[in-house]
Each structure stands twice: as C-alpha cells, then as structure tokens.
Design a protein around this motif. Structure first.
Motif, short mmCIF file in Angstrom:
data_model
loop_
_atom_site.label_atom_id
_atom_site.label_comp_id
_atom_site.label_asym_id
_atom_site.label_seq_id
_atom_site.Cartn_x
_atom_site.Cartn_y
_atom_site.Cartn_z
N MET A 1 -9.55 10.96 3.35
CA MET A 1 -8.65 9.91 2.87
C MET A 1 -9.49 9.02 1.98
N CYS A 2 -9.08 8.86 0.72
CA CYS A 2 -9.89 8.05 -0.19
C CYS A 2 -9.02 7.09 -0.99
N HIS A 3 -9.59 5.96 -1.33
CA HIS A 3 -8.93 5.02 -2.24
C HIS A 3 -8.79 5.70 -3.60
N GLY A 4 -7.67 5.49 -4.27
CA GLY A 4 -7.42 6.16 -5.55
C GLY A 4 -8.46 5.85 -6.61
N ASP A 5 -9.08 4.68 -6.51
CA ASP A 5 -10.10 4.33 -7.50
C ASP A 5 -11.31 5.26 -7.43
N PHE A 6 -11.48 5.93 -6.31
CA PHE A 6 -12.59 6.88 -6.21
C PHE A 6 -12.36 8.06 -7.15
N LEU A 7 -11.09 8.33 -7.45
CA LEU A 7 -10.75 9.43 -8.36
C LEU A 7 -10.62 8.95 -9.80
N ASN A 8 -10.10 7.74 -9.96
CA ASN A 8 -9.92 7.18 -11.30
C ASN A 8 -9.66 5.68 -11.16
N ALA A 9 -10.47 4.88 -11.82
CA ALA A 9 -10.39 3.43 -11.62
C ALA A 9 -9.52 2.74 -12.67
N ASP A 10 -8.89 3.51 -13.55
CA ASP A 10 -8.01 2.92 -14.57
C ASP A 10 -6.68 2.56 -13.94
N HIS A 11 -6.25 1.31 -14.13
CA HIS A 11 -4.97 0.86 -13.55
C HIS A 11 -3.91 0.64 -14.62
N PRO B 1 -4.31 10.05 -11.03
CA PRO B 1 -4.72 9.32 -9.83
C PRO B 1 -5.22 7.93 -10.18
N THR B 2 -4.92 7.00 -9.32
CA THR B 2 -5.35 5.62 -9.53
C THR B 2 -5.33 4.89 -8.20
N GLY B 3 -6.08 3.81 -8.13
CA GLY B 3 -6.12 3.03 -6.90
C GLY B 3 -5.06 1.96 -6.82
N HIS B 4 -4.36 1.73 -7.92
CA HIS B 4 -3.29 0.72 -7.92
C HIS B 4 -2.11 1.23 -8.73
N HIS B 5 -0.92 1.11 -8.16
CA HIS B 5 0.29 1.56 -8.84
C HIS B 5 1.43 0.64 -8.44
N ASN B 6 2.07 0.03 -9.45
CA ASN B 6 3.20 -0.89 -9.20
C ASN B 6 2.87 -1.95 -8.15
N GLY B 7 1.68 -2.51 -8.26
CA GLY B 7 1.30 -3.58 -7.34
C GLY B 7 0.86 -3.10 -5.97
N ARG B 8 0.81 -1.78 -5.80
CA ARG B 8 0.40 -1.24 -4.49
C ARG B 8 -1.00 -0.65 -4.58
N ARG B 9 -1.74 -0.82 -3.51
CA ARG B 9 -3.01 -0.12 -3.37
C ARG B 9 -2.69 1.30 -2.91
N ILE B 10 -3.30 2.29 -3.57
CA ILE B 10 -2.96 3.68 -3.29
C ILE B 10 -4.14 4.40 -2.63
N PHE B 11 -3.84 5.08 -1.54
CA PHE B 11 -4.82 5.94 -0.89
C PHE B 11 -4.36 7.40 -1.03
N GLU C 1 0.84 -1.20 0.00
CA GLU C 1 0.00 0.00 0.00
C GLU C 1 0.87 1.24 0.00
N GLY C 2 0.28 2.33 -0.46
CA GLY C 2 0.99 3.60 -0.45
C GLY C 2 0.03 4.74 -0.21
N TYR C 3 0.57 5.88 0.18
CA TYR C 3 -0.26 7.06 0.46
C TYR C 3 0.28 8.25 -0.33
N GLU C 4 -0.59 8.88 -1.06
CA GLU C 4 -0.26 10.11 -1.78
C GLU C 4 -0.95 11.26 -1.05
N VAL C 5 -0.18 12.26 -0.70
CA VAL C 5 -0.68 13.33 0.17
C VAL C 5 -0.86 14.62 -0.62
#
Length: 272
Positions: free
Chosen positions: A132-142, A92-102, A69-73
């Motif tokens: 704090m939101c899952h990146g997929d809430f902003l864009n679900a394209d991985h 923005p995305t909910g997954h990047h390099n195998g990590r779930r992004i918040f 997992e990772g966090y983008e601030v």
DNA sequence: GTATGCACAGAGGATGCTCC
DNA sequence: GGAGCATCCTCTGTGCATAC
C-alpha cells in the motif's frame, strides 16, 4: 500536529486478513477486475469508515466519506508482469479532487490450479504479497488533467475518426523497491506519523527528473512519435517516504532499487 | 451509440545456458 | 566466441464491461 490518515488502519486490516487466511473470491470465472477490489473492500469494512462503493469508471476505486482520502486498488497476477502496470487513463498521483490517494497493489497466484474450487469454474486463492503506497510515491504531480480527444477527416474519404486514447504505464512499487516481494509493506510520505504498533523498515526517496514531457506529436506518414520536453523547474527535488510494517511482521528492510525504470521515447505501439 | 476503464493473453524480444 | 535453444519478461492488443 499529527496528520490524520486511515492508511495505517487499512493496511493493518490487510495484514490481519492475510494472516488469517482470508482468500480472494472471484465474482465469476471471467472476473479479472473485481476479485481483489472486493477483497480490499472487506478490509475497509473492518475499520470505522464509510466509503462510496466502487464503480467501473470511477477514480479512485474507494472514496472515503469522513476522510478526504481514497484508495485505488490494483490486482496483479504473480508471477507475471512485474516492472510496470497499466495505469490506463488515470495518471497515478497522491492527490485527486482534494483527496489524498493511496494505491493498494495486491498480487495473487497466476497459476490457480492448486487452489480450492468454489464451484465448477471459480477458485479461491491467497494474496501473495501487498504494497500500500501513497500515490506520490508513483508520481508527485498533482496538476495534470487527463483528457482524451478525437479528430475526424482521416482516410481517403475523410470520414474516419482518430481517437487519441492515452494509456499511462507506471512502475509498480515492487519494481521500484527491494525487500517488498512476498511481504506486506506500507509506504507513506515521511511526514506522516505512524502509530506505535508500526515499525519503520526503510527510508525511500524519489528524485524529480531533469526534464518534463509536456506534449507529443505523432507523424502518420512515418509513424514517429516525438515528445515535447521542457526543463523541470524542480529538477533534483527529493520526495522522501518511509516504509512501515506492523511490529508483528518481519523487519526485512526496504530500499529503493539502484536504478529506477525509465520509459524510453517512441517505442512501437503495435505495427499492424 | 459512443466514450471510457480495466487488466489479462499472448507475441516476441531479452537474457541465460549449454555445447561446440 | 558463436550458434542454438530454452526460459523469462515486457509490452501491445484486445475483450468485456460500465458511464455518459
């Protein structure tokens, strides 16, 4: 099977810190980037995780070691720009390099005059609100991979280079939702199970658009920008999320705004 | 030296309000 | 309803920084 995630613990640390009056402290008078990152970093230290320190050109800002997992601030002055934010060169995305992004959106006062000075040109100030939101809430394209390209040969002497330096602008969760301003809210996919100390304060859904932009062309003679679109094979697909708060927080409901922001084609990028 | 990342400042467009 | 003005809000350009 429950999905393991650190986001509930990290969010709880943010809430406790705000309630305890933990203030944002800028590194310097000109610090407009690291002040809120440092505030959030202190919150991550409050949970039992190790993370790789944030560098300027790294995405996400904080990558966890024990968890994928990772966090983008994103720190934003308030009142100020509300509808969207500069995602810069990282879509923005909910997954990047195998990590779930918040994504952690924290807003702080634009007018710092009323707040206590640390020294002659630095002031401490509070977090106004936070999502704090899952990146997929902003864009679900991985799958999209950002690349900047350049080309030489422009100008009468053919020795000027054009850099195609894309900058993405995405809606903020404050603009996408109602009931988040002035409060602290966690938005995660519906599939994530919340610990018992959390309560659900809203169900949210985002619907995939009818078309996808897959390219664009810019005419240097007419300054026209044209998008190349294809039908979205997943048009109408619904991505469902849930909004949570701690049980000790307000139960004010969170919902999607009736009409989500839409970015229009070919808006002027500056006419100098 | 070049490429890239970040988010604010400020211009100006959009909207609201008052007056005629 | 239209003109004039004030305020709000959005968006582009930019400065400053690190990474390569």
């Amino acid at each position: 099977m429950k999905t393991m995630t650190t986001c509930f613990d990290a969010f709880e640390q943010c809430v406790l810190a705000v309630q305890a009056g933990e203030l944002i402290e800028p590194v310097s008078a000109k610090d407009k980037e690291f002040h809120f990152q440092n505030w959030f970093q202190n919150r991550l230290r409050g949970i039992s995780v190790h993370f790789e320190g944030s560098g300027r050109n790294t995405y996400p800002d904080f990558s966890l070691v024990e968890h994928a997992e990772g966090y983008e601030v994103k720190g934003l002055a308030w009142p100020g720009r509300e509808r969207d934010y500069d995602s810069n060169s990282q879509v923005p995305t909910g997954h990047h390099n195998g990590r779930r992004i918040f994504y952690v959106f924290g807003r702080y006062p634009a007018d710092l005059a009323p707040y206590q000075s640390l020294d002659s040109d630095r002031r401490q100030y509070p977090v106004v609100d936070l999502v704090m939101c899952h990146g997929d809430f902003l864009n679900a394209d991985h799958d999209y991979v950002h690349r900047n390209k350049s080309m030489k040969g422009f100008g009468t002497y053919g020795d000027i280079m054009i850099r195609d330096r894309k900058m993405y602008v995405a809606p903020t969760p404050f603009a996408l939702t109602e009931g988040t301003t002035g409060l602290m809210t966690l938005i995660v996919p519906e599939s994530l199970d919340a610990p018992a100390r959390f309560k659900e304060v809203g169900k949210l859904a985002r619907v995939e658009a009818a078309e996808l932009v897959v390219g664009y062309a810019f005419d240097l003679r007419t300054n026209e920008l044209r998008a190349e679109r294809i039908p979205n094979p997943r048009a109408g697909a619904v991505h469902r999320f849930a909004a949570y708060r701690l049980k000790t927080q307000t139960a004010k409901p969170v919902s999607m705004v009736s009409r989500n922001p839409v970015v229009e084609d070919g808006s002027d990028e500056g006419g100098k």
